[in-house]
Design an enzyme around this catalytic site. Structure first.
Site, PDB file in Angstrom:
ATOM      1  N   SER A 162       0.819  -1.090   0.037  1.00  0.00           N
ATOM      2  CA  SER A 162       0.064  -0.181   0.074  1.00  0.00           C
ATOM      3  C   SER A 162       0.845   1.212   0.039  1.00  0.00           C
ATOM      4  O   SER A 162       1.981   1.159   0.442  1.00  0.00           O
ATOM      5  CB  SER A 162      -1.000   0.122   1.181  1.00  0.00           C
ATOM      6  N   ASP A 186      -1.563  -5.872   1.633  1.00  0.00           N
ATOM      7  CA  ASP A 186      -2.599  -4.684   1.745  1.00  0.00           C
ATOM      8  C   ASP A 186      -3.279  -4.530   0.415  1.00  0.00           C
ATOM      9  O   ASP A 186      -4.208  -3.624   0.309  1.00  0.00           O
ATOM     10  CB  ASP A 186      -1.527  -3.618   1.988  1.00  0.00           C
ATOM     11  N   HIS A 194       1.601  -8.804   9.227  1.00  0.00           N
ATOM     12  CA  HIS A 194       1.704 -10.094   9.776  1.00  0.00           C
ATOM     13  C   HIS A 194       0.358 -10.878   9.258  1.00  0.00           C
ATOM     14  O   HIS A 194       0.460 -12.186   8.908  1.00  0.00           O
ATOM     15  CB  HIS A 194       1.302 -10.461  11.389  1.00  0.00           C
ATOM     16  N   HIS A 228       4.601 -15.674  38.011  1.00  0.00           N
ATOM     17  CA  HIS A 228       4.533 -14.731  39.012  1.00  0.00           C
ATOM     18  C   HIS A 228       5.990 -14.180  39.433  1.00  0.00           C
ATOM     19  O   HIS A 228       7.010 -14.941  39.793  1.00  0.00           O
ATOM     20  CB  HIS A 228       3.902 -14.962  40.558  1.00  0.00           C
TER      21      HIS A 228
END
Length: 468
Positions: A147, A315, A324, A447
């Site tokens: 594009s 595009d 992607h 964590h």
């Protein structure tokens, strides 16, 4: 005598070079045509890669000038060396484009540099900047030309004072005042770069919101965050003219629905109102290839045009203009051409805004679910309640999980916060496997990590978050 191939790909952006490599892996004889000196298309040369380099560098610049002291790191006020920063950006471009050239060579793909044009059934003419044109004969042609910048009527881009995203990557100095025309992803990313480096940035957006198409709650939160950082906004407004003077630029802005105009002053105007498919000069009309009402190459849902042997990806066809997405289409098409079952799941394509904080999204928004009449449940968790975000002082934002009210299947995940451009991948993976909010909630997350916010948002779908 013309060179003969199984496949010729016009364009070596993410869609084109991935398509070529996958086809070569599957045993096809492949050539690529690229008009630039370097492979990689807009993304690697003047898009995704250079913008991320400047985003990263400008974020560190601002971090050193604001947050280091709070963490017990004493440094002098950082000084900007813009020339060196732009050189750093170019080093990143060169490394990536050279990497693509290496991959093409490794996979025995023949590169041709020049302008590609379809001149007949199974024939592509390549005209280099210097030398004679050559004709490539092939069984299949893939249009992967990407594009180009969408123009703003009446505004001439000179890439010095009135710039597109390309010129915004090469400014010789930091403007004092920048007006950004368009509140979409590309503009907000580049606007945030120059704001961090010292520019006063104002966004003029035609719609009554920024980030059209993304989850509205996320977009509103994002705008508040950017405003807190110093970016200004004029929504429901349009730029109708820009005039140059010795002191800079005078920008005429009117209400989108009509009304009295006002004049704003700027040193640089950045026009980012979207992108348009690049189809000029490809010989499509002569070849009989149909375009749709928006100038995109029309395909049958499996990348095939109305002309046998001619395909299109990225595009230049329908769908989100994302690198992607083009890559996945390139992979799928190569597999289809080799007799395999290539497929792209368009319901699970992430989108990311690489600012600070980042914004990421995958799947349906609340607005889309409401419009479709789908009953859903929402789970949200703020980064203010996440241990890792607290100690990192990156607590802006939250995670939102949308799940089907009856089946609990995850329909969409939307985030604003630190590193969410990376975190969104776990949402995409579980959605690709048709997972539920319960599945995500019961998956053990390390964590302390930022990803725990995703688990907590999944728990919140059922009203049982632990840390909120």
């Amino acid at each position: 005598m013309a060179e003969t191939y199984d496949l010729v790909v016009i364009g070596t952006g993410p869609g084109g070079y991935v398509c070529a490599i996958r086809a070569a892996q599957l045993g096809l004889k492949v050539a690529v045509v690229e008009k630039r000196e370097a492979h990689g298309g807009t993304c690697l040369n003047v898009g995704c890669i250079p913008s991320k380099a400047l985003l990263h560098a400008s974020e560190l610049f601002e971090e050193a000038g604001s947050h280091f002291k709070k963490m017990g790191i004493k440094v002098n006020k950082p000084q900007l060396d813009l020339k060196a920063m732009l050189a750093y950006k170019q080093q990143g471009i060169d490394g990536n484009t050279q990497g693509v050239a290496y991959l093409l060579k490794k996979n025995k793909i023949t590169p041709h540099h020049g302008t590609g044009r379809i001149v007949g059934a199974g024939k592509v003419e390549v005209t280099p900047e210097k030398g004679d044109a050559v004709t490539l004969e092939t069984k299949n042609i893939v249009i992967a030309t990407g594009s180009d910048v969408a123009p703003l009527p009446g505004i001439e881009i000179d890439e010095k004072q009135i710039v597109s995203s390309t010129g915004a990557l090469e400014l010789a100095k930091v403007p004092q005042r920048m007006i950004l025309v368009g509140g979409g992803v590309i503009g907000l990313e580049l606007g945030s770069v120059w704001r961090r480096l010292g520019a006063k940035v104002m966004v003029v957006e035609f719609l009554d919101r920024i980030l059209p198409g993304m989850d509205l709650e996320i977009a509103k939160t994002f705008q508040r965050t950017l405003k807190k950082q110093g970016m200004e906004f004029k929504l429901s407004s349009k730029v109708t003219g820009v005039t140059k003077s010795r002191k800079g630029l005078k920008v005429t802005v009117e209400p989108a629905k009509g009304g009295d105009a006002e004049t704003l002053e700027a040193d640089v105007v950045l026009v980012c109102i979207g992108r348009v498919p690049y189809t000029q000069g490809l010989g499509l009309e002569e070849a009989g290839v149909k375009l749709d009402e928006r100038g995109r190459v029309a395909t049958d849902g499996h990348f095939k045009t109305n002309v046998d042997g001619i395909y299109a990806i990225g595009d230049v066809i329908d769908g989100p203009m994302l690198a992607h997405k083009a890559e996945d289409e390139g992979m799928a098409l190569a597999e289809l051409l080799a007799g395999q079952s290539g497929h792209v799941n368009y319901d699970v394509i992430p989108g990311v805004v690489y600012t600070a904080p980042e914004v990421s999204t995958v799947g349906k928004t609340e607005e889309e679910l409401k419009e479709a009449g789908i009953d859903y449940r929402v789970g949200k968790f703020p980064f203010t309640a996440n241990g890792r975000a607290k100690v990192n002082m990156t607590t802006d934002g939250f995670v939102k999980v949308l799940a089907d009210a009856r089946t609990d299947r995850i329909l969409g995940v939307h985030m604003i916060g630190p590193n969410v451009g990376e975190i969104i991948a776990e949402a995409a993976v579980i959605m690709e496997f048709g997972g539920s909010a319960e599945d995500l909630a019961r998956t053990c997350h390390a964590h302390p990590t930022l990803t725990e916010a995703v688990k907590e948002a999944a728990l919140a779908v059922d009203g049982r978050p632990i840390h909120m």
